[in-house]
Write a protein that holds these residues in place. Structure first.
Motif, PDB file in Angstrom:
ATOM      1  N   TYR A 168     -91.278  12.839 109.303  1.00 28.96           N
ATOM      2  CA  TYR A 168     -90.513  13.818 108.535  1.00 28.96           C
ATOM      3  C   TYR A 168     -89.026  13.514 108.638  1.00 28.96           C
ATOM      4  O   TYR A 168     -88.553  13.033 109.687  1.00 28.96           O
ATOM      5  N   LEU A 169     -88.294  13.834 107.576  1.00 29.99           N
ATOM      6  CA  LEU A 169     -86.842  13.888 107.697  1.00 29.99           C
ATOM      7  C   LEU A 169     -86.514  14.874 108.808  1.00 29.99           C
ATOM      8  O   LEU A 169     -87.133  15.939 108.899  1.00 29.99           O
ATOM      9  N   PHE A 170     -85.549  14.534 109.660  1.00 26.70           N
ATOM     10  CA  PHE A 170     -85.127  15.449 110.723  1.00 26.70           C
ATOM     11  C   PHE A 170     -84.194  16.485 110.098  1.00 26.70           C
ATOM     12  O   PHE A 170     -83.215  16.142 109.437  1.00 26.70           O
ATOM     13  N   LEU A 229     -92.082  31.965 116.571  1.00 24.21           N
ATOM     14  CA  LEU A 229     -90.648  31.860 116.307  1.00 24.21           C
ATOM     15  C   LEU A 229     -90.154  30.412 116.224  1.00 24.21           C
ATOM     16  O   LEU A 229     -89.295  30.091 115.409  1.00 24.21           O
ATOM     17  N   ASN A 230     -90.709  29.525 117.070  1.00 32.02           N
ATOM     18  CA  ASN A 230     -90.168  28.153 117.036  1.00 32.02           C
ATOM     19  C   ASN A 230     -90.738  27.312 115.897  1.00 32.02           C
ATOM     20  O   ASN A 230     -90.451  26.124 115.799  1.00 32.02           O
ATOM     21  N   ASN A 231     -91.517  27.943 115.003  1.00 31.22           N
ATOM     22  CA  ASN A 231     -91.978  27.218 113.820  1.00 31.22           C
ATOM     23  C   ASN A 231     -91.149  27.517 112.577  1.00 31.22           C
ATOM     24  O   ASN A 231     -91.555  27.215 111.451  1.00 31.22           O
ATOM     25  N   VAL A 232     -89.987  28.115 112.782  1.00 35.69           N
ATOM     26  CA  VAL A 232     -89.009  28.210 111.693  1.00 35.69           C
ATOM     27  C   VAL A 232     -87.661  27.773 112.272  1.00 35.69           C
ATOM     28  O   VAL A 232     -87.289  28.189 113.366  1.00 35.69           O
ATOM     29  N   VAL A 267     -89.234  26.412 107.171  1.00 34.05           N
ATOM     30  CA  VAL A 267     -90.487  26.721 107.854  1.00 34.05           C
ATOM     31  C   VAL A 267     -91.190  25.394 108.145  1.00 34.05           C
ATOM     32  O   VAL A 267     -91.340  24.566 107.244  1.00 34.05           O
ATOM     33  N   ILE A 268     -91.575  25.187 109.391  1.00 36.89           N
ATOM     34  CA  ILE A 268     -92.206  23.917 109.772  1.00 36.89           C
ATOM     35  C   ILE A 268     -93.620  24.169 110.304  1.00 36.89           C
ATOM     36  O   ILE A 268     -94.118  25.281 110.236  1.00 36.89           O
ATOM     37  N   ASP A 269     -94.242  23.120 110.848  1.00 39.95           N
ATOM     38  CA  ASP A 269     -95.583  23.210 111.436  1.00 39.95           C
ATOM     39  C   ASP A 269     -96.583  23.786 110.432  1.00 39.95           C
ATOM     40  O   ASP A 269     -97.183  24.847 110.655  1.00 39.95           O
ATOM     41  N   LEU A 270     -96.769  23.062 109.337  1.00 42.21           N
ATOM     42  CA  LEU A 270     -97.581  23.555 108.220  1.00 42.21           C
ATOM     43  C   LEU A 270     -99.071  23.207 108.352  1.00 42.21           C
ATOM     44  O   LEU A 270     -99.827  23.362 107.390  1.00 42.21           O
ATOM     45  N   ASP A 271     -99.478  22.748 109.541  1.00 44.60           N
ATOM     46  CA  ASP A 271    -100.848  22.244 109.720  1.00 44.60           C
ATOM     47  C   ASP A 271    -101.926  23.293 109.475  1.00 44.60           C
ATOM     48  O   ASP A 271    -103.060  22.959 109.148  1.00 44.60           O
ATOM     49  N   THR A 272    -101.579  24.556 109.687  1.00 43.13           N
ATOM     50  CA  THR A 272    -102.574  25.619 109.512  1.00 43.13           C
ATOM     51  C   THR A 272    -102.306  26.446 108.256  1.00 43.13           C
ATOM     52  O   THR A 272    -102.849  27.540 108.118  1.00 43.13           O
TER      53      THR A 272
HETATM   54  P1  ADP Z   1     -96.740  21.691 117.243  1.00 40.91           P
HETATM   55  O1  ADP Z   1     -97.894  21.886 116.315  1.00 40.91           O
HETATM   56  O2  ADP Z   1     -97.086  20.875 118.420  1.00 40.91           O
HETATM   57  O3  ADP Z   1     -96.095  22.999 117.579  1.00 40.91           O
HETATM   58  P2  ADP Z   1     -94.456  21.247 115.448  1.00 40.91           P
HETATM   59  O4  ADP Z   1     -94.743  20.683 114.089  1.00 40.91           O
HETATM   60  O5  ADP Z   1     -94.179  22.699 115.526  1.00 40.91           O
HETATM   61  O6  ADP Z   1     -95.664  20.819 116.416  1.00 40.91           O
HETATM   62  O7  ADP Z   1     -93.231  20.421 116.056  1.00 40.91           O
HETATM   63  C1  ADP Z   1     -92.817  20.610 117.399  1.00 40.91           C
HETATM   64  C2  ADP Z   1     -91.328  20.879 117.447  1.00 40.91           C
HETATM   65  O8  ADP Z   1     -90.594  19.759 116.907  1.00 40.91           O
HETATM   66  C3  ADP Z   1     -90.866  22.077 116.626  1.00 40.91           C
HETATM   67  O9  ADP Z   1     -90.991  23.280 117.345  1.00 40.91           O
HETATM   68  C4  ADP Z   1     -89.433  21.714 116.304  1.00 40.91           C
HETATM   69  O10 ADP Z   1     -88.579  22.059 117.400  1.00 40.91           O
HETATM   70  C5  ADP Z   1     -89.452  20.201 116.193  1.00 40.91           C
HETATM   71  N1  ADP Z   1     -89.544  19.718 114.797  1.00 40.91           N
HETATM   72  C6  ADP Z   1     -90.679  19.488 114.082  1.00 40.91           C
HETATM   73  N2  ADP Z   1     -90.392  19.011 112.858  1.00 40.91           N
HETATM   74  C7  ADP Z   1     -89.052  18.933 112.763  1.00 40.91           C
HETATM   75  C8  ADP Z   1     -88.121  18.478 111.749  1.00 40.91           C
HETATM   76  N3  ADP Z   1     -88.559  18.004 110.571  1.00 40.91           N
HETATM   77  N4  ADP Z   1     -86.793  18.516 112.020  1.00 40.91           N
HETATM   78  C9  ADP Z   1     -86.351  18.962 113.220  1.00 40.91           C
HETATM   79  N5  ADP Z   1     -87.164  19.393 114.222  1.00 40.91           N
HETATM   80  C10 ADP Z   1     -88.491  19.377 114.012  1.00 40.91           C
END
Ligand code: ADP
Ligand code: GN1
Ligand code: MG
Length: 363
Positions: A112-114, A221-224, A236-241
């Motif tokens: 992913y782009l950071f 909370l840490n998924n946004v 919003v991140i962690d879209l696996d579910t």
């Molecule tokens: P997990 O399913 O193990 O929780 P996540 O997809 O939530 O995995 O990623 C773990 C952590 O990595 C996130 O909580 C976030 O801090 C960081 N992270 C994930 N993707 C990105 C992104 N594209 N840019 C910046 N930080 C990210």
């Protein structure tokens, strides 16, 4: 530790590998922040290995992620958003053009782009953060509401079917593979005493009172990511579910992670309580975006926090009994600490249920 240089060679990076470090505090995937030299500029990317024990069909996960992120980008670009690529996850294609690559051991990786200048929080710091996080997840639900095409894959079947989670706990007690059941009788009794709560939402889904929607299902909370200067919900991140579910599962997990007085694995149970002001910020932030909820959904908003916290405690307890095979742990007894913490928060929610109902009604 994985060979991130070799992983990076599987993707169209257009940049030279410099350095890698394990990143974030997620419980499921292996996440790395990797620095590159891109024609003289230092840039970083996220490389992530999808947990194959948790996601039995990682290609389905990536098909969902690709659809949802493409839809989000289309919308952002159509709105002329100046930083569209900071507002949704963007997959870097693998050498063959797919949004993922398979490594030499058969494991699936994505890049992913950071997202820069934004942060995911394990512990909440302000009401503004609660408001912004809830608003961002509400907007995400709005976004997925008009996703076209077939139903998304159920990447983990029955993920939030709480009665089935309770049944899985009973199975873990019966097999007691790690020989720990005798030591957690109080926690087992706590869960069993709340069997009726477990089926309240699933019953209303079955009767049609609560609709199925496309939801995130892991709205901790840490998924946004929130903007480091403005606190605005950026991505919003962690879209696996992300899959069919109930809006209440999403709101409930926000309450679980953004309304307690302390982090989810604090073993000092006396430090665990509910911040009603945080809860109110969550309600207001969420409702500012989730304008589509029906009466049954609204009526269950306060209860949903208790349900998802109870469910999560049941899942931690089950994993403890199974010998810690699902959630990553950092110390022996970590899953038991998490379970006790969640159950203590369930109690705090029970004690405050009337006040929470009032806040929802007033909002
Ligand atoms: P997990 O399913 O193990 O929780 P996540 O997809 O939530 O995995 O990623 C773990 C952590 O990595 C996130 O909580 C976030 O801090 C960081 N992270 C994930 N993707 C990105 C992104 N594209 N840019 C910046 N930080 C990210
Ligand atoms: C996991 O992946 P992560 O760390 O964002 C889990 C959630 C739990 C949470 C508890 C796919 O979330 O369901 O609520 O831990 N994700 C999965 O902290 O099981
Ligand atoms: Mg996560």
């Amino acid at each position: 530790m994985h060979d991130l240089r070799a992983i990076s060679a599987l993707f169209q990076m257009r940049a030279d590998f410099v350095d890698s470090q394990a990143f974030g505090s997620g419980h499921i995937n292996d996440t790395y922040c990797v620095w590159y030299d891109q024609a003289g500029r230092r840039v970083r990317y996220i490389h992530q290995r999808i947990n194959p024990h948790v996601f039995k069909n990682p290609i389905h996960v990536m098909e969902n992620v690709a659809r949802v992120t493409a839809h989000a980008l289309d919308r952002l670009l159509a709105d002329g958003h100046p930083e569209a690529h900071r507002r949704t996850l963007t997959c870097i294609p693998a050498l063959d053009g797919k949004p993922y690559a398979i490594d030499k051991d058969g494991h699936l990786w994505r890049t992913y782009l950071f997202i820069e200048g934004a942060k995911g929080y394990d512990e909440i710091e302000s009401n503004e953060q609660a408001y912004q996080a809830a608003k961002a997840f509400g907007e995400f639900q709005k976004l997925t509401a008009d996703l076209t095409g077939p139903r998304l894959h159920e990447t983990i079947p029955d993920f939030h079917h709480t009665p089935k989670r309770l049944a899985a706990l009973e199975e873990a007690i019966a097999s007691d593979t790690a020989g720990r059941a005798m030591t957690v009788q109080a926690e087992i009794a706590f869960a069993r005493a709340r069997a009726a709560d477990c089926s309240r939402i699933t019953d209303q889904i079955a009767s049609g009172e609560i609709p199925e929607r496309v939801t995130h299902n892991d709205t901790k909370l840490n998924n946004v990511l929130l903007d480091e200067t403005t606190a605005e919900g950026i991505c919003v991140i962690d879209l696996d579910t992300t899959m069919p579910g109930s809006a209440l599962y999403d709101f409930g997990d926000m309450v679980r992670t953004a309304a307690p007085t302390t982090r989810e694995d604090n073993p000092q149970l006396t430090e665990i309580g509910l911040r009603l002001d945080r809860f109110e910020s969550l309600v207001r932030g969420y409702l500012s975006a989730a304008t589509f909820l029906n009466a049954a959904e609204r009526e269950n908003l306060a209860f949903s926090g208790k349900l998802i916290t109870l469910e999560c405690g049941i899942r931690f307890l089950t994993d403890y009994l199974c010998g810690d095979t699902y959630f990553k742990i950092k110390r022996p007894g970590h899953n038991l600490d998490r379970c006790r913490n969640q159950f203590a928060f369930v109690k705090a929610l029970e004690e405050n249920m009337e006040a929470m109902e009032r806040i929802v009604a007033e909002a």
